[in-house]
Design a protein around this motif. Structure first.
Motif, PDB file in Angstrom:
ATOM      1  N   ILE A   1       0.859  -1.186   0.000  1.00 44.85           N
ATOM      2  CA  ILE A   1       0.000   0.000   0.000  1.00 44.85           C
ATOM      3  C   ILE A   1       0.896   1.237   0.000  1.00 44.85           C
ATOM      4  O   ILE A   1       1.855   1.335   0.770  1.00 44.85           O
ATOM      5  CB  ILE A   1      -0.936   0.039   1.230  1.00 44.85           C
ATOM      6  CG1 ILE A   1      -1.843  -1.184   1.254  1.00 44.85           C
ATOM      7  CG2 ILE A   1      -1.757   1.323   1.234  1.00 44.85           C
ATOM      8  CD1 ILE A   1      -2.719  -1.262   2.475  1.00 44.85           C
ATOM      9  N   PHE A   2       0.583   2.165  -0.877  1.00 40.49           N
ATOM     10  CA  PHE A   2       1.227   3.476  -0.816  1.00 40.49           C
ATOM     11  C   PHE A   2       0.231   4.520  -1.289  1.00 40.49           C
ATOM     12  O   PHE A   2      -0.749   4.222  -1.982  1.00 40.49           O
ATOM     13  CB  PHE A   2       2.517   3.520  -1.658  1.00 40.49           C
ATOM     14  CG  PHE A   2       2.303   3.389  -3.132  1.00 40.49           C
ATOM     15  CD1 PHE A   2       2.240   4.514  -3.953  1.00 40.49           C
ATOM     16  CD2 PHE A   2       2.191   2.139  -3.723  1.00 40.49           C
ATOM     17  CE1 PHE A   2       2.062   4.396  -5.306  1.00 40.49           C
ATOM     18  CE2 PHE A   2       2.018   2.016  -5.079  1.00 40.49           C
ATOM     19  CZ  PHE A   2       1.949   3.148  -5.889  1.00 40.49           C
ATOM     20  N   ALA A   3       0.478   5.742  -0.860  1.00 50.21           N
ATOM     21  CA  ALA A   3      -0.435   6.841  -1.167  1.00 50.21           C
ATOM     22  C   ALA A   3       0.354   7.967  -1.826  1.00 50.21           C
ATOM     23  O   ALA A   3       1.531   8.183  -1.533  1.00 50.21           O
ATOM     24  CB  ALA A   3      -1.130   7.340   0.099  1.00 50.21           C
ATOM     25  N   VAL A   4      -0.318   8.686  -2.720  1.00 51.56           N
ATOM     26  CA  VAL A   4       0.269   9.827  -3.399  1.00 51.56           C
ATOM     27  C   VAL A   4      -0.637  11.026  -3.223  1.00 51.56           C
ATOM     28  O   VAL A   4      -1.846  10.887  -3.002  1.00 51.56           O
ATOM     29  CB  VAL A   4       0.485   9.536  -4.904  1.00 51.56           C
ATOM     30  CG1 VAL A   4       1.463   8.397  -5.099  1.00 51.56           C
ATOM     31  CG2 VAL A   4      -0.827   9.221  -5.597  1.00 51.56           C
TER      32      VAL A   4
ATOM     33  N   ARG B   1      12.547  -1.041  -2.539  1.00 47.38           N
ATOM     34  CA  ARG B   1      12.927   0.352  -2.296  1.00 47.38           C
ATOM     35  C   ARG B   1      12.393   0.771  -0.934  1.00 47.38           C
ATOM     36  O   ARG B   1      11.235   0.522  -0.601  1.00 47.38           O
ATOM     37  CB  ARG B   1      12.361   1.284  -3.373  1.00 47.38           C
ATOM     38  CG  ARG B   1      13.177   1.301  -4.660  1.00 47.38           C
ATOM     39  CD  ARG B   1      12.883   2.526  -5.480  1.00 47.38           C
ATOM     40  NE  ARG B   1      13.769   2.629  -6.625  1.00 47.38           N
ATOM     41  CZ  ARG B   1      13.780   3.650  -7.475  1.00 47.38           C
ATOM     42  NH1 ARG B   1      12.956   4.663  -7.280  1.00 47.38           N
ATOM     43  NH2 ARG B   1      14.605   3.682  -8.497  1.00 47.38           N
ATOM     44  N   SER B   2      13.243   1.432  -0.182  1.00 42.66           N
ATOM     45  CA  SER B   2      12.858   1.851   1.152  1.00 42.66           C
ATOM     46  C   SER B   2      12.023   3.124   1.091  1.00 42.66           C
ATOM     47  O   SER B   2      11.935   3.791   0.050  1.00 42.66           O
ATOM     48  CB  SER B   2      14.099   2.077   2.020  1.00 42.66           C
ATOM     49  OG  SER B   2      14.870   3.140   1.475  1.00 42.66           O
ATOM     50  N   ARG B   3      11.450   3.489   2.236  1.00 47.35           N
ATOM     51  CA  ARG B   3      10.640   4.713   2.291  1.00 47.35           C
ATOM     52  C   ARG B   3      11.470   5.943   1.953  1.00 47.35           C
ATOM     53  O   ARG B   3      11.011   6.857   1.258  1.00 47.35           O
ATOM     54  CB  ARG B   3      10.034   4.868   3.692  1.00 47.35           C
ATOM     55  CG  ARG B   3       8.967   3.865   4.045  1.00 47.35           C
ATOM     56  CD  ARG B   3       8.312   4.234   5.383  1.00 47.35           C
ATOM     57  NE  ARG B   3       7.314   3.260   5.764  1.00 47.35           N
ATOM     58  CZ  ARG B   3       7.548   2.170   6.482  1.00 47.35           C
ATOM     59  NH1 ARG B   3       8.790   1.915   6.879  1.00 47.35           N
ATOM     60  NH2 ARG B   3       6.581   1.339   6.786  1.00 47.35           N
ATOM     61  N   GLY B   4      12.687   5.967   2.479  1.00 47.93           N
ATOM     62  CA  GLY B   4      13.519   7.149   2.252  1.00 47.93           C
ATOM     63  C   GLY B   4      13.820   7.407   0.787  1.00 47.93           C
ATOM     64  O   GLY B   4      14.078   8.545   0.385  1.00 47.93           O
ATOM     65  N   GLU B   5      13.779   6.340  -0.029  1.00 52.03           N
ATOM     66  CA  GLU B   5      14.083   6.507  -1.455  1.00 52.03           C
ATOM     67  C   GLU B   5      12.898   7.021  -2.261  1.00 52.03           C
ATOM     68  O   GLU B   5      13.092   7.557  -3.353  1.00 52.03           O
ATOM     69  CB  GLU B   5      14.535   5.177  -2.045  1.00 52.03           C
ATOM     70  CG  GLU B   5      15.850   4.660  -1.515  1.00 52.03           C
ATOM     71  CD  GLU B   5      16.221   3.349  -2.159  1.00 52.03           C
ATOM     72  OE1 GLU B   5      16.926   3.364  -3.178  1.00 52.03           O
ATOM     73  OE2 GLU B   5      15.801   2.301  -1.642  1.00 52.03           O
ATOM     74  N   VAL B   6      11.689   6.869  -1.727  1.00 52.66           N
ATOM     75  CA  VAL B   6      10.506   7.167  -2.548  1.00 52.66           C
ATOM     76  C   VAL B   6       9.665   8.315  -2.016  1.00 52.66           C
ATOM     77  O   VAL B   6       8.929   8.943  -2.794  1.00 52.66           O
ATOM     78  CB  VAL B   6       9.630   5.902  -2.689  1.00 52.66           C
ATOM     79  CG1 VAL B   6      10.401   4.795  -3.360  1.00 52.66           C
ATOM     80  CG2 VAL B   6       9.131   5.426  -1.333  1.00 52.66           C
TER      81      VAL B   6
ATOM     82  N   GLU C   1       3.378   9.847  -0.635  1.00 50.58           N
ATOM     83  CA  GLU C   1       3.243  10.325   0.737  1.00 50.58           C
ATOM     84  C   GLU C   1       3.453   9.218   1.758  1.00 50.58           C
ATOM     85  O   GLU C   1       3.838   9.504   2.899  1.00 50.58           O
ATOM     86  CB  GLU C   1       1.851  10.950   0.938  1.00 50.58           C
ATOM     87  CG  GLU C   1       1.616  12.246   0.182  1.00 50.58           C
ATOM     88  CD  GLU C   1       2.441  13.387   0.749  1.00 50.58           C
ATOM     89  OE1 GLU C   1       2.887  13.277   1.908  1.00 50.58           O
ATOM     90  OE2 GLU C   1       2.656  14.375   0.037  1.00 50.58           O
ATOM     91  N   SER C   2       3.189   7.995   1.402  1.00 49.39           N
ATOM     92  CA  SER C   2       3.393   6.876   2.331  1.00 49.39           C
ATOM     93  C   SER C   2       3.795   5.646   1.533  1.00 49.39           C
ATOM     94  O   SER C   2       3.502   5.525   0.330  1.00 49.39           O
ATOM     95  CB  SER C   2       2.116   6.600   3.140  1.00 49.39           C
ATOM     96  OG  SER C   2       1.093   6.101   2.283  1.00 49.39           O
ATOM     97  N   TRP C   3       4.426   4.701   2.265  1.00 52.97           N
ATOM     98  CA  TRP C   3       5.017   3.513   1.605  1.00 52.97           C
ATOM     99  C   TRP C   3       5.173   2.456   2.685  1.00 52.97           C
ATOM    100  O   TRP C   3       6.007   2.578   3.569  1.00 52.97           O
ATOM    101  CB  TRP C   3       6.356   3.921   1.007  1.00 52.97           C
ATOM    102  CG  TRP C   3       7.033   2.919   0.122  1.00 52.97           C
ATOM    103  CD1 TRP C   3       7.913   1.977   0.508  1.00 52.97           C
ATOM    104  CD2 TRP C   3       6.894   2.806  -1.290  1.00 52.97           C
ATOM    105  NE1 TRP C   3       8.363   1.279  -0.576  1.00 52.97           N
ATOM    106  CE2 TRP C   3       7.759   1.760  -1.716  1.00 52.97           C
ATOM    107  CE3 TRP C   3       6.158   3.465  -2.262  1.00 52.97           C
ATOM    108  CZ2 TRP C   3       7.875   1.378  -3.040  1.00 52.97           C
ATOM    109  CZ3 TRP C   3       6.275   3.090  -3.592  1.00 52.97           C
ATOM    110  CH2 TRP C   3       7.118   2.061  -3.974  1.00 52.97           C
TER     111      TRP C   3
END
Length: 971
Positions: free
Chosen positions: A621-624, A643-648, A631-633
């Motif tokens: 789940i991720f949000a844009v 890919r980590s959160r910090g990368e995206v 915005e979230s990952w």
């Protein structure tokens, strides 16, 4: 306007003279190429007793024949040679590459020495003509580019005289045309130094009295040259032009040329040290250096040895003449007077190209010399081709040679500055790692003075962008500076730098103010601000604007002159323009980071709550947001997408996901008038390429992300990885397919065996009735044999679909291969395929089923035949050999080959590459190699394939040997 007629007349005269010079140079080159001058390589001097050998160069024709310095020449071929004219006449009478008998007096002893006369080596003339072309091209460039600049016409006349000097070479034929070339060369030789010194005298004229004085001095400068021209005329027309007199006149001429050159260089150096203007001082500094680099080699390597009658190696003489090309390369750009002081840059590039050209000419002449020796002595039929090969070889090495010399010259001329520039480039690339705006600005104003050696640097920041700033002209304020000691703190707020309008249509890439205190085109307030800043260069730092509105200037860098008062070169400006892009991006990133820090507290709680919800779900789940920035990952996305959160986080989808996903995403998410999207959208079985290169299949759901007030604030994306599920379904489908194959094989075996039995019965009956017919009996027996084999093949297909046993015996593979080839003999001949069979005589036997192995061989041979359809000179090679406890069969074709990406699938059932009906006039079923692979496994053997597209395919079959064959004739 009063000078317009004179200008037109001068232009017409120069054009006519230039055209005539070019035509004469071309005709001269053509005449020289077709006219050989024989020589013995010795410098003869007329004396009381006849011609005396003054110089006998090493490896000259005379030296190789045995003539020594001091020998007296009495006659050639029994014709007396008391004068140089008679010597020349006799050499021409003998001709090049002929034997001439020299009668020599040595210590009162008469000697007859045979000498092979060779053509005069005029290869240096081609290098001099190259210099002539450089002079003429640069002169024309300066004349057409800046014909209104002071001294441009004078400089062109100097280049034209130099062109005549280096391009006109008399052949020695001395017809009317050759005399024109001879006297043109003499006049140019004596006129060029005077033009050069006159150019140096008048280059920095300032004020009418100085100009008048220099005009008078300029007229006097031409008198020595005119006097020497008169001496040459008198020597030819009225005096007896002996070799001694001619040699003395040449010494005077070369001394006159070197003296004028040295005086011009000294004049440039003195005026450079005394000039009060930085622009003029910079030009004169490089003019003096260019003169020094050109004149010192010419004087020391050629003029001085020539004046003292020292022997001059040909290599030194060639380099001395080639060094003179520095003069036009440096002076042309001094006349053009580029304000960014390109003189030093062009000088360095001139050094590079001159050294590269000199090295190339040296290599060329060396290759030509070797080629000429081989042509004349060993390969006379390759004369033209040898020279063409030399030209092509030397031309290919010019570019890498030039790049190597360019790097060396940059370091030699300014090692410290070169290293600083490399440091500055690395600094620009590392700017994006700096997120603190103040520290970033401080590092900029600290590094630039150290690198470019400028004394004043300033950075002006544009006002913070808002929704309306993209339509308004930005306001710039001084944010950081170095060396602006004349400005007090209150004055910083009153500076009017509105002239920094780089976002206006038609704005330049930078602004140059030669004199900031006297910028008359600016309003009074802006002129005062420019004068107080005392900066000469202003460069914009641009970044991409939002919504595709072009570039936006976020900052402006201002720079002054160097500590020596010099301006920057275009090389420096190109470097700064590239660096300005990095700085603009770094400043924009720092500003964005600062604004994000102000809002980070408000988002922290929302972020924690959001992560707690989605972390425990086993679906990615991720949000844009509305700008499609992540915005979230959740953790499942980290595992699945690698890919980590910090990368995206805070990055747009286009930077994270592949383009096909972004396109499907945008197409699936239609936006309403409020910028949100309507409803939920699904991407079923979407193939998602991961950053690691793997591909996953996922069901993706895209839904609006609503706030408490039901306002669309973004989108939420659910990614369900169904790759494992799809693989299980595929395996199940394949299992069902294999089960169907088994049922089909059983039915086919049953249906085919019945007609085979009928054919076999009737064939056996006919065999009994026609037993005495020697012609038909073998045919019927072969039909019977093949019906049995067909039945075995059908049963083999049945065995492929189910586990069943088969009868295994000891088999000799050689007869099996021979019989299989005979069965296909008609098809192979029809396809025009030649069969090469190499069978090892004493091949060990293998344990196997003869029908199944023949099925394997027929499958491979038929595949080879199909692969060679339409191939010219197609060849099928069949080979057997034995290794340590193994029997090997090699089947090699010269067909189209198999694509590398298909090699790992060729044994899969129903996979075939025969998709073209023209290949074998049918499409393949994809079962042949699958059955072959199963039979090899059943026999404990191995199959290997080696294929190259366009070359052919080789199959290697390996079987375990059961016994070693007994050699023929053994007990």
């Amino acid at each position: 306007m009063n000078n317009a007629p004179q200008t037109r007349i001068l232009a017409i005269v120069l054009a006519a003279v230039t055209l005539a010079a070019c035509v004469l140079a071309g005709l001269n080159f053509s005449h020289e190429s077709g006219y050989e001058v024989p020589t013995d390589g010795i410098r003869w001097v007329e004396g009381p007793g006849g011609l005396s050998a003054a110089q006998v160069p090493q490896d000259s024709p005379g030296q190789r024949a045995g003539i020594r310095k001091g020998d007296t020449l009495l006659a050639i071929n029994d014709h007396d040679t008391p004068r140089l004219a008679s010597l020349t006449r006799e050499m021409f009478r003998s001709g090049s590459w002929s034997h001439a008998t020299y009668s020599i007096a040595r210590l009162s002893v008469r000697l007859d020495i045979p000498v092979i006369l060779e053509p005069t080596d005029r290869s240096i003339n081609q290098g001099l003509r190259l210099i002539a072309a450089v002079y003429l091209c640069i002169g024309l460039y300066v004349l057409f580019r800046r014909w209104t600049a002071p001294k441009s016409t004078h400089f062109y006349v100097f280049c034209l005289a130099s062109f005549v000097l280096y391009a006109f070479k008399f052949t020695g034929e001395f017809d009317t045309f050759d005399w024109i070339i001879y006297w043109s060369n003499i006049v140019a030789f004596l006129l060029q130094p005077a033009l050069f010194l006159h150019f140096a005298v008048g280059f920095t004229d300032s004020g009418e009295p100085v100009r008048t004085r220099n005009r008078v001095l300029g007229v006097l400068l031409y008198l020595p040259g005119l006097y020497l021209v008169g001496l040459q005329v008198m020597a030819i027309l009225r005096w007896s032009a002996t070799e001694t007199l001619k040699h003395r006149l040449d010494k005077i001429a070369y001394g006159y040329m070197a003296a004028y050159y040295i005086c011009a260089g000294a004049l440039f150096f003195i005026r450079a040290s005394r000039s009060e203007f930085p622009l003029q001082r910079q030009q004169l500094k490089w003019l003096s250096r260019g003169t020094l680099v050109a004149i010192v080699p010419f004087t020391t390597l050629y003029v001085v040895p020539f004046l003292f009658d020292w022997a001059i190696p040909a290599t030194f003489a060639n380099l001395a003449h080639l060094s003179l090309v520095f003069l036009p390369l440096t002076f042309s750009w001094a006349i053009v007077r580029y304000r960014m002081m390109d003189v030093d840059l062009i000088f360095k590039r001139g050094v590079t190209y001159t050294l590269a050209t000199a090295a190339l000419v040296g290599i060329y002449f060396s290759v030509v010399a070797v080629t000429a020796e081989m042509v004349h002595t060993r390969l006379p039929n390759l004369r033209v081709w040898g020279l063409l090969a030399a030209i092509i070889a030397t031309g290919l090495i010019f570019d890498p040679l030039k790049r190597m010399i360019q790097a060396r010259v940059d370091r030699v001329f300014d090692q410290k500055r070169f290293d600083y520039r490399e440091t500055l480039i690395d600094f620009g690339r590392s700017l994006n790692s700096q997120t603190d705006l103040d520290a970033l600005l401080d590092s900029i104003v600290e590094r630039l003075p150290q690198t470019l050696l400028v004394t004043r640097v300033a950075v002006f920041l544009a006002s913070e962008p808002d929704e309306d700033s993209y339509r308004r002209r930005p306001h710039f304020g001084l944010a950081a500076s170095h060396g602006l000691t004349n400005l007090e703190a209150p004055e910083l707020n009153t500076l009017d730098v509105s002239f920094l309008a780089f976002d206006e249509p038609g704005a330049n890439n930078h602004i140059f103010l030669e004199n900031p205190q006297q910028v008359l085109r600016l309003p009074e307030a802006q002129r005062q601000s420019a004068g107080r800043l005392d900066l000469n260069y202003y460069l914009p730092c641009r970044v991409a604007n939002r919504a595709g509105r072009g570039a936006r200037t976020v900052a402006v860098i201002g720079l002054g002159r160097t500590g020596d008062g010099d301006f920057l070169s275009s090389e420096d400006m190109e470097l700064l323009e590239s660096l300005a892009g990095y700085i603009g991006i770094a400043i924009q990133n720092a500003q964005l980071y600062r604004r994000l820090e102000q809002k980070i507290t408000d988002f922290e709680k929302l972020k924690d709550f959001h992560e707690n919800i989605v972390e425990s779900i086993n679906i990615g789940i991720f949000a844009v947001d509305l700008d499609d920035r992540v915005e979230s990952w959740n953790a499942q996305m980290e595992v699945m997408y690698a890919r980590s959160r910090g990368e995206v986080l805070r990055r747009p989808l286009s930077e994270i996901f592949p383009a096909d996903f972004v396109q499907r995403f945008e197409a699936a998410c239609g936006r309403d008038s409020d910028g949100g999207n309507t409803g939920t959208h699904n991407l079923y079985k979407f193939r998602l390429v991961l950053p690691t290169g793997d591909t996953r299949i996922a069901n993706i759901a895209i839904a609006p992300l609503l706030s408490k007030t039901f306002e669309t604030v973004g989108r939420i994306i659910l990614v369900d990885d169904i790759t494992d599920r799809i693989e299980l379904e595929t395996q199940l489908t394949q299992s069902e397919k294999l089960s169907s194959i088994g049922l089909l094989a059983a039915g086919v075996a049953h249906e085919v065996n019945t007609p085979l039995a009928v054919i076999s019965s009737y064939t056996q009956m006919l065999t009994k009735q026609l037993r005495d017919d020697t012609r038909l009996t073998p045919v019927l027996e072969k039909i019977t044999q093949q019906t049995f084999r067909a039945s075995e093949i059908v049963n083999g297909l049945l065995n492929f679909s189910r586990t069943s046993g088969a009868e295994f015996t000891s088999i000799d593979l050689n007869p099996l291969l021979h019989d299989s080839a005979i069965l296909l003999d008609h098809q192979l001949k029809t396809a025009q395929i030649r069969v090469d069979m190499h069978l090892e005589p004493n091949l060990p036997r293998v344990h196997g089923n003869q029908g199944k192995l023949q099925q394997v061989l027929l499958n491979l041979l038929l595949n080879a035949k199909d692969a060679m359809q339409g191939v010219q000179n197609a060849t099928l090679t069949i080979r057997t050999e034995s290794t340590d406890k193994q029997v090997v069969i090699l089947i090699q074709d010269s067909g189209s080959g198999i694509e590398r990406e298909h090699l790992h699938r060729i044994y899969d059932p129903f996979f075939t590459t025969k998709t073209n009906p023209q290949a074998g006039q049918h499409k393949g079923t994809g079962l042949g190699l699958a059955v072959t692979y199963g039979i090899l496994q059943e026999h404990g053997g191995k199959i290997q394939v080696d294929s190259e597209v366009g070359v052919g395919t080789t199959f290697r079959l390996e079987f375990p040997a059961v016994a070693v064959a007994t050699p023929v004739g053994a007990p």
